[in-house]
Write an enzyme that holds these catalytic residues in place. Structure first.
Site, PDB file in Angstrom:
ATOM      1  N   GLY A  10       0.834  -1.209   0.000  1.00  0.00           N
ATOM      2  CA  GLY A  10       0.000   0.000   0.000  1.00  0.00           C
ATOM      3  C   GLY A  10       0.864   1.252   0.000  1.00  0.00           C
ATOM      4  N   ARG A  71       0.851  -4.934  -5.210  1.00  0.00           N
ATOM      5  CA  ARG A  71       0.898  -6.099  -4.318  1.00  0.00           C
ATOM      6  C   ARG A  71       1.195  -7.284  -5.236  1.00  0.00           C
ATOM      7  NH1 ARG A  71      -0.549  -4.367   0.576  1.00  0.00           N
ATOM      8  NH2 ARG A  71      -2.151  -2.770   0.779  1.00  0.00           N
ATOM      9  N   ASP A 102       5.134  -4.549   6.195  1.00  0.00           N
ATOM     10  CA  ASP A 102       5.437  -5.895   6.663  1.00  0.00           C
ATOM     11  C   ASP A 102       5.706  -6.905   5.525  1.00  0.00           C
ATOM     12  OD1 ASP A 102       5.194  -7.948   8.925  1.00  0.00           O
ATOM     13  OD2 ASP A 102       3.666  -8.625   7.509  1.00  0.00           O
ATOM     14  N   THR A 125       4.278   2.550   5.598  1.00  0.00           N
ATOM     15  CA  THR A 125       2.918   2.021   5.672  1.00  0.00           C
ATOM     16  C   THR A 125       2.121   2.872   6.644  1.00  0.00           C
ATOM     17  OG1 THR A 125       1.525   0.235   6.527  1.00  0.00           O
ATOM     18  CG2 THR A 125       3.790   0.247   7.301  1.00  0.00           C
ATOM     19  N   ASP A 127      -0.047   1.851   8.480  1.00  0.00           N
ATOM     20  CA  ASP A 127      -0.500   1.013   9.600  1.00  0.00           C
ATOM     21  C   ASP A 127       0.368   1.144  10.863  1.00  0.00           C
ATOM     22  OD1 ASP A 127      -2.338   0.137   7.761  1.00  0.00           O
ATOM     23  OD2 ASP A 127      -1.275  -1.720   7.292  1.00  0.00           O
ATOM     24  N   ASP A 129       2.772  -0.746  11.985  1.00  0.00           N
ATOM     25  CA  ASP A 129       2.651  -2.056  12.624  1.00  0.00           C
ATOM     26  C   ASP A 129       3.919  -2.904  12.502  1.00  0.00           C
ATOM     27  OD1 ASP A 129       2.523  -2.418   9.897  1.00  0.00           O
ATOM     28  OD2 ASP A 129       0.848  -3.825   9.934  1.00  0.00           O
ATOM     29  N   ARG A 171      -5.175  -2.683   8.689  1.00  0.00           N
ATOM     30  CA  ARG A 171      -4.999  -4.133   8.504  1.00  0.00           C
ATOM     31  C   ARG A 171      -5.330  -4.834   9.809  1.00  0.00           C
ATOM     32  NH1 ARG A 171      -0.285  -7.674   7.575  1.00  0.00           N
ATOM     33  NH2 ARG A 171       0.785  -6.222   8.935  1.00  0.00           N
TER      34      ARG A 171
HETATM   35  O1  F6P Z   1      -1.322  -1.670   4.609  1.00  0.00           O
HETATM   36  C1  F6P Z   1      -1.925  -0.474   4.262  1.00  0.00           C
HETATM   37  C2  F6P Z   1      -3.402  -0.666   4.035  1.00  0.00           C
HETATM   38  O2  F6P Z   1      -3.966   0.591   3.712  1.00  0.00           O
HETATM   39  C3  F6P Z   1      -4.153  -1.326   5.183  1.00  0.00           C
HETATM   40  O3  F6P Z   1      -4.469  -0.426   6.207  1.00  0.00           O
HETATM   41  C4  F6P Z   1      -5.361  -1.867   4.462  1.00  0.00           C
HETATM   42  O4  F6P Z   1      -5.872  -2.999   5.139  1.00  0.00           O
HETATM   43  C5  F6P Z   1      -4.799  -2.283   3.125  1.00  0.00           C
HETATM   44  O5  F6P Z   1      -3.610  -1.527   2.933  1.00  0.00           O
HETATM   45  C6  F6P Z   1      -5.727  -2.032   1.954  1.00  0.00           C
HETATM   46  O6  F6P Z   1      -5.073  -2.494   0.818  1.00  0.00           O
HETATM   47  P1  F6P Z   1      -5.582  -2.274  -0.664  1.00  0.00           P
HETATM   48  O7  F6P Z   1      -5.312  -0.827  -1.018  1.00  0.00           O
HETATM   49  O8  F6P Z   1      -4.769  -3.220  -1.467  1.00  0.00           O
HETATM   50  O9  F6P Z   1      -7.050  -2.561  -0.678  1.00  0.00           O
END
Ligand code: F6P
Length: 322
Positions: A10, A71, A102, A125, A127, A129, A171
């Site tokens: 992300g 991703r 992560d 990130t 998050d 985390d 997340r």
């Molecule tokens: O890891 C960052 C994040 O924004 C999380 O908070 C969330 O769960 C995820 O990515 C959403 O991912 P995507 O943009 O692939 O839907």
């Protein structure tokens, strides 16, 4: 030395500050940087190009990532990581800087351990985390974005005497949720690491607030909460208590926007630090912040458990909601 830099997973505000710092610090030390586009996906496809200092003009203040991101599920396979190592070698890239969270760091750790690719990480990130650092790029910006949005929701919640459930990202981590709740004076917060995380507890907190004369409430819900996502919790509350409530999912709004000064400063410091360490011959580390100081951790620390938010924050939210 030729370095590669990529952003992965992300996107997070502050990634551009880090890219700029990597490129310019490398330039200052006589090294060359290649930008790898679309994270590990782009690496597998050989989508990369030299990135001179001038390519980083006017990116410091921009959200997202100029290198784009992805991703990449394929990267879970060791054969794909072998292919990535071969692509780097063919391009003459001697060390790879990974800006991500992560999953991106775990991939870098595997790439180095299995295929000998020299890797270094910059935490990116929203998050926040990651083990071994109290800060990640984008967290401060996302937090401020969520707080600003909830301040607006507060106006309409109080005008109508309504309950709002506001879902924030994160997340499986409650870090963003609990900090947001504290900063916007939420009446309650649901987040996975909370020792009091239950539907029943939420209902009793809302009842107590009603008895104290509060006619509107904001409940912040972490997207990874075990009680459920905001929409599901809202449906249950409506059925059980026929409440006038509304649900807002902040979603990707939190990921965009211009980075705060804090995210720009840490992106710049970390980008420079990573290059200075690579220049000294260090390999297999990621940078971070602990107690205000810039630190570096061995890349293998990413395999440790995800840190929980400071234990007292959730309790403060309920004390201050009186
Ligand atoms: O890891 C960052 C994040 O924004 C999380 O908070 C969330 O769960 C995820 O990515 C959403 O991912 P995507 O943009 O692939 O839907």
């Amino acid at each position: 030395m030729r370095l590669g830099v990529l952003t992965s997973g992300g996107d997070a505000p502050g990634m551009n500050a880090a890219i700029r710092a990597v490129v310019r610090q490398a330039d200052a030390l006589g090294h060359e940087v290649w930008g790898i586009h679309r994270g590990y996906q782009g690496l597998l496809e050989g989508d990369m190009a030299p990135m001179p200092s001038r390519a980083c003009a006017n990116i410091l203040q921009r959200g997202g990532t100029v290198l784009h991101t992805a991703r990449c599920a394929e990267f879970h396979q060791t054969e794909q990581r072998a292919l990535a190592a071969a692509k780097l070698k063919a391009a003459g890239i001697e060390a790879l800087v990974v800006i991500g969270g992560d999953g991106s760091f775990r991939a870098a750790e595997a790439l180095q351990r299995e295929h000998g690719v020299a890797c270094a990480g910059i935490p990116g990130t929203i998050d926040n985390d990651l083990p071994g650092t109290e800060r990640t790029l984008g967290f401060d910006t996302a937090l401020n974005t969520a707080v600003e949005a909830i301040d607006r929701i507060r106006d309409t919640a109080s005008s109508h005497g309504r309950l709002f459930l506001v879902e924030v990202m994160g997340r499986s981590s409650g870090m963003l949720a609990v900090h947001t709740a504290l900063a916007c004076g939420a009446e309650a917060v649901l987040y996975p690491e909370s020792p009091e995380d239950s539907y029943e507890n939420l209902v009793s907190q809302l009842n107590a607030n009603w008895l104290r004369g509060k006619r509107s409430s904001i409940v912040v819900v972490a997207e990874g909460d075990t009680v459920g996502r905001a929409v599901a919790v809202g449906e249950r509350l409506k059925l059980d208590h026929s409440l006038d409530l509304r649900v807002v999912v902040l979603g990707h709004v939190q990921r965009g926007g211009s980075p705060t000064a804090i995210d720009r400063i840490w992106g710049s410091r970390w980008g420079c630090e990573v290059v200075r360490r690579l220049d000294r011959g260090e390999r297999g580390f990621y940078v971070g912040e602990v107690a205000g100081a810039l630190v570096a951790q061995p890349l293998a620390r990413i395999l440790e458990p995800q840190p929980a938010p400071p234990g007292d924050l959730g309790r403060l939210v309920s004390v201050l909601a009186r």
